[in-house]
Design a protein around this motif. Structure first.
Motif, mmCIF file in Angstrom:
data_model
loop_
_atom_site.group_PDB
_atom_site.id
_atom_site.type_symbol
_atom_site.label_atom_id
_atom_site.label_comp_id
_atom_site.label_asym_id
_atom_site.label_seq_id
_atom_site.Cartn_x
_atom_site.Cartn_y
_atom_site.Cartn_z
ATOM 1 N N LEU A 114 0.821 -1.211 0.000
ATOM 2 C CA LEU A 114 0.000 0.000 0.000
ATOM 3 C C LEU A 114 0.856 1.263 0.000
ATOM 4 O O LEU A 114 0.322 2.361 0.111
ATOM 5 N N ALA A 115 2.168 1.099 -0.119
ATOM 6 C CA ALA A 115 3.049 2.264 -0.004
ATOM 7 C C ALA A 115 2.736 3.329 -1.039
ATOM 8 O O ALA A 115 2.820 4.527 -0.756
ATOM 9 N N SER A 116 2.359 2.926 -2.234
ATOM 10 C CA SER A 116 2.100 3.909 -3.290
ATOM 11 C C SER A 116 0.797 4.668 -3.060
ATOM 12 O O SER A 116 0.572 5.711 -3.684
ATOM 13 N N ARG A 117 -0.065 4.161 -2.175
ATOM 14 C CA ARG A 117 -1.339 4.828 -1.889
ATOM 15 C C ARG A 117 -1.377 5.453 -0.498
ATOM 16 O O ARG A 117 -2.407 5.971 -0.075
ATOM 17 N N THR A 118 -0.259 5.386 0.200
ATOM 18 C CA THR A 118 -0.170 5.918 1.557
ATOM 19 C C THR A 118 0.855 7.041 1.604
ATOM 20 O O THR A 118 1.924 6.943 1.004
ATOM 21 N N ALA A 119 0.523 8.112 2.325
ATOM 22 C CA ALA A 119 1.439 9.238 2.470
ATOM 23 C C ALA A 119 1.506 9.639 3.938
ATOM 24 O O ALA A 119 0.692 9.207 4.759
ATOM 25 N N ALA A 120 2.486 10.464 4.245
ATOM 26 C CA ALA A 120 2.652 10.977 5.603
ATOM 27 C C ALA A 120 2.478 12.483 5.609
ATOM 28 O O ALA A 120 2.912 13.182 4.681
ATOM 29 N N VAL A 121 1.834 12.990 6.658
ATOM 30 C CA VAL A 121 1.738 14.422 6.911
ATOM 31 C C VAL A 121 2.501 14.687 8.205
ATOM 32 O O VAL A 121 2.147 14.146 9.259
ATOM 33 N N ILE A 122 3.553 15.487 8.117
ATOM 34 C CA ILE A 122 4.385 15.795 9.278
ATOM 35 C C ILE A 122 4.224 17.267 9.607
ATOM 36 O O ILE A 122 4.347 18.128 8.729
ATOM 37 N N VAL A 123 3.935 17.554 10.869
ATOM 38 C CA VAL A 123 3.744 18.938 11.307
ATOM 39 C C VAL A 123 5.003 19.412 12.022
ATOM 40 O O VAL A 123 5.437 18.808 13.005
ATOM 41 N N PHE A 124 5.587 20.493 11.501
ATOM 42 C CA PHE A 124 6.782 21.103 12.087
ATOM 43 C C PHE A 124 6.407 22.341 12.899
ATOM 44 O O PHE A 124 5.481 23.078 12.548
ATOM 45 N N TYR A 125 7.183 22.556 13.965
ATOM 46 C CA TYR A 125 7.152 23.839 14.675
ATOM 47 C C TYR A 125 8.549 24.083 15.226
ATOM 48 O O TYR A 125 8.978 23.401 16.150
ATOM 49 N N GLU A 126 9.271 25.014 14.630
ATOM 50 C CA GLU A 126 10.655 25.312 14.995
ATOM 51 C C GLU A 126 11.470 24.024 15.123
ATOM 52 O O GLU A 126 12.009 23.717 16.190
ATOM 53 N N PRO A 127 11.593 23.251 14.043
ATOM 54 C CA PRO A 127 12.265 21.946 14.119
ATOM 55 C C PRO A 127 13.780 22.088 14.284
ATOM 56 O O PRO A 127 14.386 23.049 13.802
ATOM 57 N N ASP A 128 14.378 21.122 14.980
ATOM 58 C CA ASP A 128 15.835 21.070 15.057
ATOM 59 C C ASP A 128 16.346 20.088 13.996
ATOM 60 O O ASP A 128 15.567 19.534 13.207
ATOM 61 N N GLU A 129 17.650 19.872 13.982
ATOM 62 C CA GLU A 129 18.245 19.011 12.950
ATOM 63 C C GLU A 129 17.748 17.579 13.045
ATOM 64 O O GLU A 129 17.603 16.895 12.024
ATOM 65 N N ALA A 130 17.472 17.111 14.255
ATOM 66 C CA ALA A 130 16.971 15.738 14.419
ATOM 67 C C ALA A 130 15.600 15.580 13.762
ATOM 68 O O ALA A 130 15.301 14.538 13.170
ATOM 69 N N CYS A 131 14.770 16.600 13.850
ATOM 70 C CA CYS A 131 13.451 16.561 13.205
ATOM 71 C C CYS A 131 13.600 16.469 11.691
ATOM 72 O O CYS A 131 12.855 15.734 11.024
ATOM 73 N N ILE A 132 14.535 17.230 11.141
ATOM 74 C CA ILE A 132 14.779 17.207 9.700
ATOM 75 C C ILE A 132 15.231 15.813 9.267
ATOM 76 O O ILE A 132 14.749 15.272 8.260
ATOM 77 N N ARG A 133 16.143 15.231 10.032
ATOM 78 C CA ARG A 133 16.636 13.888 9.677
ATOM 79 C C ARG A 133 15.521 12.865 9.726
ATOM 80 O O ARG A 133 15.432 11.977 8.859
ATOM 81 N N ARG A 134 14.656 12.961 10.730
ATOM 82 C CA ARG A 134 13.542 12.011 10.819
ATOM 83 C C ARG A 134 12.624 12.127 9.607
ATOM 84 O O ARG A 134 12.175 11.120 9.039
ATOM 85 N N SER A 139 9.413 31.633 10.663
ATOM 86 C CA SER A 139 10.116 32.082 9.469
ATOM 87 C C SER A 139 9.751 31.213 8.270
ATOM 88 O O SER A 139 9.440 30.027 8.416
ATOM 89 N N ILE A 140 9.777 31.800 7.091
ATOM 90 C CA ILE A 140 9.546 31.068 5.849
ATOM 91 C C ILE A 140 10.882 30.879 5.148
ATOM 92 O O ILE A 140 11.563 31.844 4.802
ATOM 93 N N ARG A 141 11.273 29.637 4.964
ATOM 94 C CA ARG A 141 12.528 29.311 4.294
ATOM 95 C C ARG A 141 12.280 28.241 3.247
ATOM 96 O O ARG A 141 11.303 27.501 3.323
ATOM 97 N N ASP A 142 13.163 28.169 2.268
ATOM 98 C CA ASP A 142 13.111 27.108 1.283
ATOM 99 C C ASP A 142 13.505 25.795 1.951
ATOM 100 O O ASP A 142 14.319 25.778 2.876
ATOM 101 N N LYS A 143 12.929 24.688 1.480
ATOM 102 C CA LYS A 143 13.226 23.413 2.136
ATOM 103 C C LYS A 143 14.696 23.047 2.059
ATOM 104 O O LYS A 143 15.229 22.380 2.961
ATOM 105 N N SER A 144 15.382 23.495 1.015
ATOM 106 C CA SER A 144 16.805 23.208 0.920
ATOM 107 C C SER A 144 17.594 23.947 1.997
ATOM 108 O O SER A 144 18.647 23.486 2.448
ATOM 109 N N GLN A 145 17.094 25.094 2.438
ATOM 110 C CA GLN A 145 17.774 25.868 3.469
ATOM 111 C C GLN A 145 17.777 25.156 4.812
ATOM 112 O O GLN A 145 18.710 25.311 5.599
ATOM 113 N N ILE A 146 16.722 24.397 5.086
ATOM 114 C CA ILE A 146 16.666 23.696 6.366
ATOM 115 C C ILE A 146 17.096 22.240 6.230
ATOM 116 O O ILE A 146 17.088 21.493 7.216
ATOM 117 N N GLY A 147 17.451 21.817 5.011
ATOM 118 C CA GLY A 147 17.999 20.484 4.822
ATOM 119 C C GLY A 147 17.003 19.399 4.511
ATOM 120 O O GLY A 147 17.326 18.209 4.601
#
Length: 305
Positions: free
Chosen positions: A11-31, A49-57
């Motif tokens: 079911l992987a192709s029909r399942t997605a994840a929604v992740i909610v960020f609030y001031e994430p640290d580097e560990a959140c980005i890695r997860r 702040s609004i940043r490009d996703k590449s800016q936060i990794g």
């Protein structure tokens, strides 16, 4: 193909994840990046702040929606689902930024929903049991009863009909999202998942706890121990939302009377524990009382000075 499912079909192709960020640290980005290697991911960022996703990794594979302001957990989940519906996904697993889901969760929760759909059962949500070592390990599932909660041990290999699941780690059946409706933005954070589950149940849908799936999840901040029991502690602003939203929901005719009765019993106990046992007692008490007043007035939305 991504592992096994109960139905024997990936079911992987029909399942997605929604992740909610609030001031994430580097560990959140890695997860989030690790999760994006398994499922399509939408990250909704409530940071200031609004940043490009590449800016936060963040990985290029992730769909990123920065808000530039904290719109609350309800609005963030709704934004994520709004990305997934037109893309044709059937299931959405919701995560906090500190969630670390096991593989079995990613496989078996959508499989439980897929099996229910094939059997024409109206299941809106499936979720794991939560393991918080600070609170004594795996927490039971709950059903609402008059003046108390019925606690059901998460054991066995059959999904359990429950009244409520916390949003983090739970899998939404997007087949029924439109008929149930989105999360309630005005509640902002606390009791958002409870209100949605109660609404789904009221409309005739099931909420299923999946007892063989466990997820490590810390419920609140550092807990306090009172008279031999351990209670999760929160910040003063979270206590504002908790007391405000529970008072507002108790006043609604469409919320279950059984749930209301349990909250009426627990409310003075919560006020005593949350406001007189932690540090900054005055601030906790002030925010809790303000929450109660705003709940009685029907003032919802984000907290305002």
């Amino acid at each position: 193909m991504h592992g096994r499912t109960l139905s024997g079909i990936s079911l992987a192709s029909r399942t997605a994840a929604v992740i909610v960020f609030y001031e994430p640290d580097e560990a959140c980005i890695r997860r989030a990046n690790r999760l994006s290697e398994r499922l399509f991911c939408v990250v909704v960022d409530n940071s200031a702040s609004i940043r490009d996703k590449s800016q936060i990794g963040l990985s290029a594979a992730i769909t990123y929606r920065p808000n530039g302001v904290n719109l609350g957990i309800a609005a963030a989940i709704n934004q994520g689902v709004e990305v997934l519906l037109p893309a044709g996904f059937d299931y959405a697993i919701v995560f906090d930024q500190d969630s670390e889901p096991p593989d079995v969760l990613l496989h078996d929760l959508p499989a439980v929903l897929d099996n229910a759909n094939r059997m024409q059962q109206r299941v809106a949500l499936a979720g794991p049991a939560y393991d918080d070592a600070r609170l004594g390990g795996v927490t039971p599932f709950v059903r609402f009863r008059w003046w108390r909660l019925a606690r059901i041990s998460p054991q066995g290999n059959v999904p359990i009909d429950v009244d409520f699941l916390i949003s983090s780690g739970s899998c939404l059946n997007l087949k029924f999202w439109t008929s149930i409706g989105p999360m309630e933005n005005a509640l902002f954070i606390d009791f958002v998942d409870l209100e949605w589950c109660a609404r789904a149940k009221r409309l005739g849908y099931q909420v299923l706890g999946v007892p063989w799936v466990h997820m490590n999840h810390e419920l609140g901040g550092a807990p306090v121990r009172v008279l031999g029991r351990t209670y999760p502690m929160h910040s003063p602003i979270r206590h504002y939302y908790q007391f405000r939203n529970v008072i507002a929901l108790i006043g609604r005719a469409n919320m279950p009377g059984t749930w209301k009765s349990t909250e009426i019993v627990k409310l003075p106990v919560r006020l005593l524990i949350y406001c007189f046992f932690p540090k900054q007692r005055g601030q906790h008490l002030r925010m809790a009382l303000r929450g109660i007043c705003d709940g009685l007035r029907g003032r919802l939305g984000p907290y305002q000075e």
